[in-house]
Enzyme design. Structure first.
Site, PDB file in Angstrom:
ATOM      1  CB  THR A  61       7.009   0.049 -13.516  1.00 25.78           C
ATOM      2  OG1 THR A  61       6.031   0.244 -12.496  1.00 25.78           O
ATOM      3  CG2 THR A  61       6.824   1.079 -14.614  1.00 25.78           C
ATOM      4  CE  LYS A  65       6.980  -3.894 -10.905  1.00 22.52           C
ATOM      5  NZ  LYS A  65       6.823  -3.814  -9.446  1.00 22.52           N
ATOM      6  CG  ASP A  99       9.144  -4.509  -6.325  1.00 20.39           C
ATOM      7  OD1 ASP A  99       9.786  -3.435  -6.345  1.00 20.39           O
ATOM      8  OD2 ASP A  99       8.297  -4.803  -7.187  1.00 20.39           O
ATOM      9  N   GLY A 126       0.743  -7.502  -6.896  1.00 20.35           N
ATOM     10  CA  GLY A 126       2.149  -7.693  -7.255  1.00 20.35           C
ATOM     11  C   GLY A 126       3.117  -7.366  -6.130  1.00 20.35           C
ATOM     12  CG  ASN A 146      -6.338  -9.242  -1.329  1.00 20.33           C
ATOM     13  OD1 ASN A 146      -5.943  -8.068  -1.281  1.00 20.33           O
ATOM     14  ND2 ASN A 146      -6.782  -9.789  -2.449  1.00 20.33           N
TER      15      ASN A 146
END
Ligand code: NAP
Length: 271
Positions: A61, A65, A99, A126, A146
């Site tokens: 994590t 990563k 994920d 991420g 974003n």
């Protein structure tokens, strides 16, 4: 006993030990899962050391990563996403990213199809990368919005290799949401301690919208409360966490874990 672990820094908040140990216990498997605080500079030693010690597998994590890509043999998906969250030691040291699959399963688990849907992903960090790659690959028409529009554009350029995708800033969210079937918050907005934050309010939503907030602390975010007011379908962040973990569990053990047991362990730990 087979050992498993999650590496990160910080790591004390991780729900992975409680989730995986609940599954090992329910399946009566002689396995144990622990959290380890590892600094990025020590990641290579930690991964190779765990392999040498006979660990069954690792999760990674924040902030490890991305760095792991240069240490393990990444799958095509992990390479595309640019991050590894699962390490397996069966054939050398392979690096996976579960994920995106976790997010997909959180949707399909609720009977929500992905192919041909207009999906608006808020964020380009991420988690958004993993989700955008997976859902575009699964046939969704993905829009990435974003705060820093250049990051959305860069991610869209990468995702375009696997599916249909466009990029946006937050300026036209109202208009975008009118054409959206599935809205996914993959930013950290709304996460504890700033729990009153939301990028989208009920007046911008419609009742046919699915609103999926991957933030799971708090369980019911401000965004999900707004979605309820609008009569939209809501999905919290727990099942993405559970399904990314279940996928890692399968990679390591070949066994499908009991997701209901894992979900209960996570919800109990969060409440
Ligand atoms: P990250 O890489 O740091 O990305 C953070 C994203 O949030 C960026 O897009 C950033 O935009 C945006 N952002 C941050 N503050 C903002 C603000 N005030 N206004 C607008 N946008 C803002 O983080 P991550 O790893 O992707 O994680 C994001 C969230 O997802 C976290 O809350 C994490 O706990 C959660 N998560 C959940 C799961 C699950 O299994 N449910 C899995 C992974 C992550 P800029 O690019 O403009 O900075």
């Amino acid at each position: 006993m087979k050992l498993f672990g999650v590496l990160g820094d910080p790591i004390s908040h991780s729900l992975s030990p409680v989730m995986h140990n609940a599954a090992f216990c329910a399946l009566d498997m002689d396995c144990s899962y622990h959290a380890f605080r590892v600094k990025p500079d020590n990641l290579e030693y930690a991964i190779k050391g765990a392999g040498a010690l006979g660990f069954g597998g690792l999760n990674l994590t924040i902030p490890l990563k991305e760095k792991a890509l240069g240490i393990v043999e990444p799958t095509e998906m992990a390479k595309s996403i640019g991050a590894v969250n699962t390490v397996d030691f069966k054939n050398g040291i392979s690096g996976h990213n579960t994920d995106g699959i976790g997010a997909r399963m959180a949707l399909t688990d609720r009977g929500i199809g992905i192919g041909g849907k207009n999906v608006l992903v808020l964020g380009a960090g991420g988690a958004a990368r993993a989700i955008a790659f997976q859902l575009a690959k699964d046939g969704a028409r993905v829009t990435i919005a974003n705060r820093t529009v250049e990051r959305a554009q860069a991610l869209a350029r990468d995702v375009a290799a696997v599916g249909e995708v466009t990029a946006s800033g937050f300026g036209a969210l109202d208009k975008l949401i009118r054409q959206t079937d599935i809205l996914i918050n993959s930013t950290s907005v709304g996460m504890s301690p700033d729990i009153s934050g939301t990028l989208v309010t009920s007046d911008m939503m419609h009742p046919d919208l699915v609103v999926f907030d991957i933030v799971y602390n708090p369980l019911k975010t401000c965004l999900l409360m707004e979605a309820e007011i609008a009569g939209a379908t809501t999905i919290d962040g727990v099942m993405m966490l559970v399904y990314q973990g279940a996928e890692a569990f399968k990679i390591w053990t070949g066994v499908s874990p009991p997701v209901d047991v894992m979900e209960k362990a996570v919800r109990d730990a969060l409440s």
